[in-house]
Design a protein around this motif. Structure first.
Motif, short mmCIF file in Angstrom:
data_model
loop_
_atom_site.label_atom_id
_atom_site.label_comp_id
_atom_site.label_asym_id
_atom_site.label_seq_id
_atom_site.Cartn_x
_atom_site.Cartn_y
_atom_site.Cartn_z
N ALA A 22 5.15 -6.95 16.88
CA ALA A 22 3.79 -6.88 16.36
C ALA A 22 2.80 -7.31 17.43
O ALA A 22 3.15 -8.05 18.34
CB ALA A 22 3.63 -7.77 15.13
N GLU A 75 -0.85 -4.13 15.04
CA GLU A 75 0.12 -3.04 15.10
C GLU A 75 1.51 -3.63 14.91
O GLU A 75 1.78 -4.75 15.36
CB GLU A 75 0.04 -2.33 16.46
CG GLU A 75 0.97 -1.13 16.54
CD GLU A 75 0.51 -0.10 17.55
OE1 GLU A 75 -0.71 0.00 17.79
OE2 GLU A 75 1.39 0.60 18.08
N TYR A 76 2.37 -2.84 14.24
CA TYR A 76 3.70 -3.31 13.90
C TYR A 76 4.75 -2.27 14.27
O TYR A 76 4.50 -1.07 14.22
CB TYR A 76 3.81 -3.59 12.41
CG TYR A 76 2.91 -4.69 11.91
CD1 TYR A 76 1.64 -4.42 11.44
CD2 TYR A 76 3.34 -6.02 11.92
CE1 TYR A 76 0.81 -5.44 11.00
CE2 TYR A 76 2.52 -7.04 11.48
CZ TYR A 76 1.26 -6.74 11.02
OH TYR A 76 0.44 -7.75 10.57
N ASP A 108 7.93 -0.12 13.23
CA ASP A 108 8.26 0.47 11.93
C ASP A 108 9.26 -0.39 11.16
O ASP A 108 9.21 -0.46 9.93
CB ASP A 108 8.84 1.88 12.13
CG ASP A 108 7.78 2.88 12.56
OD1 ASP A 108 8.16 3.95 13.07
OD2 ASP A 108 6.57 2.59 12.39
N LYS A 151 7.21 -3.21 9.27
CA LYS A 151 6.01 -2.91 8.48
C LYS A 151 6.23 -3.22 7.01
O LYS A 151 7.26 -2.87 6.44
CB LYS A 151 5.63 -1.44 8.65
CG LYS A 151 4.90 -1.13 9.94
CD LYS A 151 4.55 0.34 10.02
CE LYS A 151 3.87 0.67 11.34
NZ LYS A 151 3.59 2.11 11.49
#
Length: 128
Positions: free
Chosen positions: A51, A61-62, A64, A67
């Motif tokens: 992240a 932002e992470y 996938d 998330k």
């Protein structure tokens, strides 16, 4: 130059939660001048992105794989960054590292998600 120290790792059962913390000591600047984030290195594997968060915390932002389970945040007044990890899975087992990159160009950072400074890491172990 920035110094990073992680804390909060440990052993937890699958489905449990942990919160990692990273203290940010930017001696010639302020922590808000750095994009911060987390990487992890599972046993026997390469380090992978988890992240990232922009300097003022407006953008995140992470990966996938995390998330909806992990949440990154920061408190620039306290020079701290956090990673709240929920619904942990055995595959989340890894050494977690916090990273920092000086500057505010979020779009540029997004292209390679690279950090120039790293902490020493904290171990997270999730048992099944």
């Amino acid at each position: 130059q920035v110094f990073l120290v992680e804390s909060g790792g440990g052993l937890v059962q699958a489905g449990g939660s942990l919160r990692l913390a990273c203290s940010v000591a930017a001696h010639t600047s302020t922590s808000s001048n750095y994009i911060l984030g987390w990487y992890r290195q599972p046993p026997g594997k390469e380090r992978e992105f988890v992240a990232g968060i922009s300097g003022l915390g407006y953008y995140t932002e992470y990966a996938d794989s995390v998330k909806g389970r992990f949440a990154i945040s920061r408190d620039n007044r306290r020079d701290m960054m956090y990673l709240q990890m929920n619904d942990l899975k055995p595959e989340d087992t890894a050494v977690y590292y916090c990273g920092a990159r000086e500057g505010s160009d979020w779009e540029s950072w997004q292209r390679n998600k690279a950090f120039g400074s790293w902490g020493q890491g904290t171990q997270v172990t999730v048992s099944s």
